[in-house]
Design a protein around this motif. Structure first.
Motif, short mmCIF file in Angstrom:
data_model
loop_
_atom_site.label_atom_id
_atom_site.label_comp_id
_atom_site.label_asym_id
_atom_site.label_seq_id
_atom_site.Cartn_x
_atom_site.Cartn_y
_atom_site.Cartn_z
N LEU A 72 69.09 38.37 -19.06
CA LEU A 72 70.27 37.86 -18.37
C LEU A 72 69.94 36.52 -17.75
O LEU A 72 68.92 36.37 -17.08
N GLU A 73 70.81 35.53 -17.99
CA GLU A 73 70.57 34.20 -17.44
C GLU A 73 71.86 33.58 -16.92
O GLU A 73 72.88 33.61 -17.61
N ALA A 104 76.85 44.37 -11.82
CA ALA A 104 76.38 44.85 -10.52
C ALA A 104 75.25 43.97 -9.98
O ALA A 104 75.22 43.62 -8.80
N HIS A 105 74.33 43.60 -10.87
CA HIS A 105 73.22 42.75 -10.44
C HIS A 105 73.71 41.37 -9.99
O HIS A 105 73.32 40.88 -8.93
N ARG A 107 76.69 40.50 -8.97
CA ARG A 107 77.46 40.61 -7.71
C ARG A 107 76.53 40.72 -6.51
O ARG A 107 76.80 40.18 -5.45
N SER A 108 75.43 41.45 -6.69
CA SER A 108 74.50 41.65 -5.57
C SER A 108 73.83 40.36 -5.13
O SER A 108 73.36 40.25 -4.00
N LEU A 109 73.80 39.35 -6.00
CA LEU A 109 73.20 38.07 -5.65
C LEU A 109 74.05 37.30 -4.65
O LEU A 109 73.55 36.46 -3.91
N ARG A 110 75.35 37.59 -4.64
CA ARG A 110 76.31 36.96 -3.73
C ARG A 110 76.32 35.44 -3.83
O ARG A 110 76.54 34.75 -2.83
#
Length: 153
Positions: A72-73, A104-105, A107-110
């Motif tokens: 993922l990039e 989900a990943h 989104r978690s980075l915000r």
């Protein structure tokens, strides 16, 4: 069941050793020679070295235990590349799971306002998965035979 351990999916920053794995995926998928794979690996490593991609925390490998699942990039402000070995994104269940995990990943980075996804129109399974996950289809681009989706959170 005693002793049964379920592998959890986790993301870690991309490591240089992943470059070889990614090159193998692509060479196998594109039916390319070992020479092509080696040349592509050299180009990829040079690109990473020149713009310090690994230190900017924009690239991840999804893992189940030690097994690499997909890459993922973050490519732009809201554009993401998702690369997986042959078969992963061609199956509805695994494609849906991969996209759910990736979303989900991210989104978690915000740090992203949402996602912009462009897929080949022939990728019906992935297109259906994106719609199921709440993406809105913006346009079907007949010229490039692509479909464009947007998800805002």
């Amino acid at each position: 069941m005693p002793g049964f351990k379920k592998n959890r999916i986790r993301f870690r920053l991309l490591e240089l050793s992943d470059a070889t794995y990614i090159c193998r995926w692509l060479a196998a998928t594109l039916h390319q020679s070992p020479e092509w794979e080696s040349h592509f690996l050299r180009l990829l490593l040079e690109e990473w070295h020149n713009n310090e991609k690994l230190t900017r925390q924009t690239s991840w490998m999804a893992l189940a235990g030690e097994q690499r699942l997909f890459f993922l990039e973050i490519a732009a402000e809201d554009e993401v590349f998702l690369t997986a070995p042959p078969g992963i994104l061609d199956n509805r269940l695994t494609a849906l799971a991969v996209w759910q995990l990736a979303i989900a990943h991210l989104r978690s980075l915000r740090t992203l306002p949402g996602l912009h996804v462009t897929l080949e129109a022939t990728r019906d399974i992935e297109c259906e998965c994106l719609l199921q996950l709440g993406f809105i289809e913006l346009a079907a681009n007949g010229f490039h035979n692509q479909r464009v989706f947007k998800l805002i959170w």
